[in-house]
Write a protein that holds these residues in place. Sequence first.
Motif, short mmCIF file in Angstrom:
data_model
loop_
_atom_site.label_atom_id
_atom_site.label_comp_id
_atom_site.label_asym_id
_atom_site.label_seq_id
_atom_site.Cartn_x
_atom_site.Cartn_y
_atom_site.Cartn_z
N VAL A 142 26.82 42.16 71.63
CA VAL A 142 25.66 42.70 72.16
C VAL A 142 24.70 41.58 72.52
O VAL A 142 23.65 41.30 72.28
CB VAL A 142 24.82 43.51 71.00
N LYS A 143 25.23 41.14 73.75
CA LYS A 143 24.72 39.92 74.45
C LYS A 143 23.29 40.07 75.01
O LYS A 143 22.49 39.03 74.72
CB LYS A 143 25.56 39.59 75.64
N LYS A 144 22.89 40.94 75.12
CA LYS A 144 21.42 41.39 75.48
C LYS A 144 20.38 41.78 74.57
O LYS A 144 19.19 41.67 74.77
CB LYS A 144 21.10 42.30 76.94
N ALA A 145 20.99 41.70 73.23
CA ALA A 145 20.01 41.85 72.39
C ALA A 145 19.57 40.60 71.81
O ALA A 145 20.28 39.80 71.73
CB ALA A 145 20.86 42.66 71.14
N THR A 146 18.47 40.65 71.17
CA THR A 146 17.76 39.54 70.29
C THR A 146 18.48 39.48 69.21
O THR A 146 18.89 40.49 68.64
CB THR A 146 16.11 39.61 70.57
N LEU A 147 18.20 38.35 68.32
CA LEU A 147 18.69 38.52 67.21
C LEU A 147 18.00 39.39 66.17
O LEU A 147 18.54 40.20 65.36
CB LEU A 147 18.46 36.88 66.35
N ALA A 148 16.69 39.50 66.34
CA ALA A 148 16.09 40.68 65.78
C ALA A 148 16.56 42.01 65.91
O ALA A 148 16.69 42.77 65.04
CB ALA A 148 14.73 40.31 66.04
N GLN A 149 16.85 42.26 67.19
CA GLN A 149 17.46 43.67 67.65
C GLN A 149 18.85 43.91 67.06
O GLN A 149 19.10 44.87 66.62
CB GLN A 149 17.48 43.52 69.35
N ALA A 150 19.79 42.89 67.24
CA ALA A 150 20.90 42.86 66.47
C ALA A 150 20.85 43.05 65.07
O ALA A 150 21.59 43.85 64.69
CB ALA A 150 21.74 41.65 66.96
N ALA A 151 19.87 42.35 64.47
CA ALA A 151 19.97 42.45 62.91
C ALA A 151 19.40 43.88 62.73
O ALA A 151 20.10 44.55 61.61
CB ALA A 151 18.93 41.40 62.52
N SER A 152 18.50 44.42 63.32
CA SER A 152 17.82 45.80 63.07
C SER A 152 18.91 46.77 63.32
O SER A 152 19.04 47.71 62.30
CB SER A 152 16.53 45.90 64.02
N LEU A 153 19.78 46.73 64.21
CA LEU A 153 20.94 47.59 64.44
C LEU A 153 22.10 47.48 63.50
O LEU A 153 22.62 48.46 63.13
CB LEU A 153 21.79 47.39 65.84
N CYS A 154 22.33 46.51 63.00
CA CYS A 154 23.24 46.20 61.81
C CYS A 154 22.74 47.12 60.58
O CYS A 154 23.54 47.76 60.06
CB CYS A 154 23.30 44.65 61.36
N ALA A 155 21.49 46.64 60.13
CA ALA A 155 20.95 47.33 59.07
C ALA A 155 21.12 48.90 59.33
O ALA A 155 21.26 49.57 58.22
CB ALA A 155 19.56 46.65 58.79
N GLU A 156 20.69 49.26 60.52
CA GLU A 156 20.39 50.93 60.64
C GLU A 156 21.85 51.35 60.54
O GLU A 156 21.95 52.65 60.11
CB GLU A 156 20.14 51.01 62.13
N HIS A 157 22.85 50.59 60.94
CA HIS A 157 24.41 51.20 61.04
C HIS A 157 25.39 50.93 59.70
O HIS A 157 26.56 50.93 59.78
CB HIS A 157 25.05 50.90 61.99
N GLY A 158 24.55 50.22 58.68
CA GLY A 158 25.23 49.89 57.69
C GLY A 158 26.37 48.60 57.64
O GLY A 158 27.16 48.56 56.94
N ILE A 159 26.03 47.95 58.60
CA ILE A 159 26.73 46.63 59.01
C ILE A 159 25.95 45.54 57.90
O ILE A 159 24.94 45.31 58.27
CB ILE A 159 26.83 46.36 60.29
#
Lengths: 269, 269
Positions: free
Chosen positions: B10-27
Motif C-alpha cells: 500500500v505504497k501511497k498509505a502512511t504508516l498510520a493509515q496502513a496500521a489503521s487499515l490493518c486493525a480495521e480488517h483484523g490483520i
Amino acid sequence: MRLSLNTATVKKATLAQAASLCAEHGITGIGPWRDVVETAGGAKAARRLLDGYGLTVTSLCRGGFFTTFTAEALADNRRAVEEAADLGTSELVLVVGGLAPGSKDLPAARANVARALEQLVPYASGLGVRLAIEPLHPMFCADRAVVSTLGQALDLAEPFAPHEVGVVVDTYHVWWDPELFGQITRAAGRISAYQVCDWVVPLPADMLLGRGHVGDGHIDFAPITEAVRQAGYTGHVEVEIFNQSIWDTDPAETVKTVVDRHLTHLGPL
Amino acid sequence: MRLSLNTATVKKATLAQAASLCAEHGITGIGPWRDVVETAGGAKAARRLLDGYGLTVTSLCRGGFFTTFTAEALADNRRAVEEAADLGTSELVLVVGGLAPGSKDLPAARANVARALEQLVPYASGLGVRLAIEPLHPMFCADRAVVSTLGQALDLAEPFAPHEVGVVVDTYHVWWDPELFGQITRAAGRISAYQVCDWVVPLPADMLLGRGHVGDGHIDFAPITEAVRQAGYTGHVEVEIFNQSIWDTDPAETVKTVVDRHLTHLGPL
C-alpha cells in the motif's frame, strides 16, 4: 572455440543469406530454426544448401513444448527429430514448455517432460538424433520452460545414455546459477550445444527480446567457456540473440559484430 | 497462518493509515519499509504508533546492498539494525545487492555478501536482530541481488547460528526453484519471514512491478505454505506486492483484496 551462427540472431535473413554471410566471414557452423528450414524448402534442401557452403549444422532449434503431453506435441517432436536427421545434425534443442493452460501444477508439468522424453528417445536415437534439453531462465518458468537450471536438465537426462539425451548451456539462461560450474562439470559428455548472448539490464518490455551481443552486458564469458571446454565439449559456440534492435540491423552488420565479439571474448573462429 | 501487511503493498498509505487499515480488517502483523518508518518520525515513534494498534512488526525492509562492501553500506546496515531493534522486530530483511558497477565478477560480489555478514552479525546479534537474507528471483541477479536461490541463502547463513542469520521465503522469487521444497525443509529454524505475492505473465516493462495479488497468477501457494509450516515456521505470512496498478488503487480496497485472498489461499487471519 569455433563459431556458429544461430539463425535467430539474423531473423530477417533467409537461410541462404545467413549461410552466405557465414561463409564470407569465416564462420564454420550454423544453427537453424525450423521455420527458416521450412522456408528454405525443407530439411533436405536446406542441407544441400548448407553443404554447399561447407557449414556444419550445430543444432536444430527446436522441439519441445510438450508439458501438456498431447499427441500433437509428440508428433511434432518426431517431425523435428526427422528434420534434424535430414539436416545432418545430431542435436535437437528442446524448449520443454511452461505450465499447462490454467494449471499451477509445476511438478505435473515437469513429470510430463520426463514422460515425453521416454516416448521420444527411442525414435530420436534410432535416427541418430540426441534430444538436447535447454534450461531456460527461471523468468520463463510459467510460460515457456519448466526446466530452469542445468542441474534439473541433467536430472532429466540421467536415465538416458549421453548420446540419447543432452543439455544446452546457454549463458543467458544459466549465468546467474550458483551451481553453474559444478553442473557444467557434471554435464561432461552431454553438452549438446553451447549458446551465448549477454544479459543486459534493464530488460525490455518483451523479456524474450532482451538479449545482447556478447560483451554488451553483465556476463563473464571466459570462465563459463573454459568450464564448458574442460567438460570435454569440442563443438562450436552458437551465437543466439533475440533482440528487436539487432533484428532491425542489416544482417551483414550483425554478423560482423558477432565475429568481432567472438574474437574478443571467446577466441579464434 | 496469520496475516501481515508489508507496507510496500500500500505504497501511497502512511504508516498510520496502513496500521489503521490493518486493525480495521483484523490483520495482526505489519512489515514496514525504512522510508515509511522515517516518514512516521523514526523507529521509536513508529513503534509507539504500531503498538497502539496492537500490531506485531514481522520484519523491517530492508538492509543489504553491500556487494560493494563500502564503509557507507556497512554503516547504513548498522542503522537498519538499530531501527529494527527500536521497532521491536527481530527480523531485518536483506536484499544483498547486484554486481558492483562495471564489474562482471559474480563470485567476488557473492564473497562480499559473506564478508558483510561477518561484519554485521556481531552488531545485529547484540541488539537481538537477525539478518534475514532474501534470495531474489534470478532475473535480478545483475542489478539487485546476487543471491538467487534459497539454497544459496542457506549456504551463506550456515556459518552463523540460526538466531543470527535467517532467510526470507518469498514465493515470487523462489516458486520456480526445483530445489524449493528440500531447501525449505533445510531452512527449519532459519525462516525469518514468509512473504507472498503471485507471478503474473506477461511481466510489465519494469520487472520490479510485475507482482500480482495472491491467486492472480501461476503460483500454487498451498504446498509452499505447508512446507514452510512443516519447517516449524510459526510467524505471519507477509503480503508484499510491487505493482503500479495496485499502488494506484485505494489502499483500503487493496487491503480488502489482500484479506480476501488470504482467506481463500492461505487460511484464517
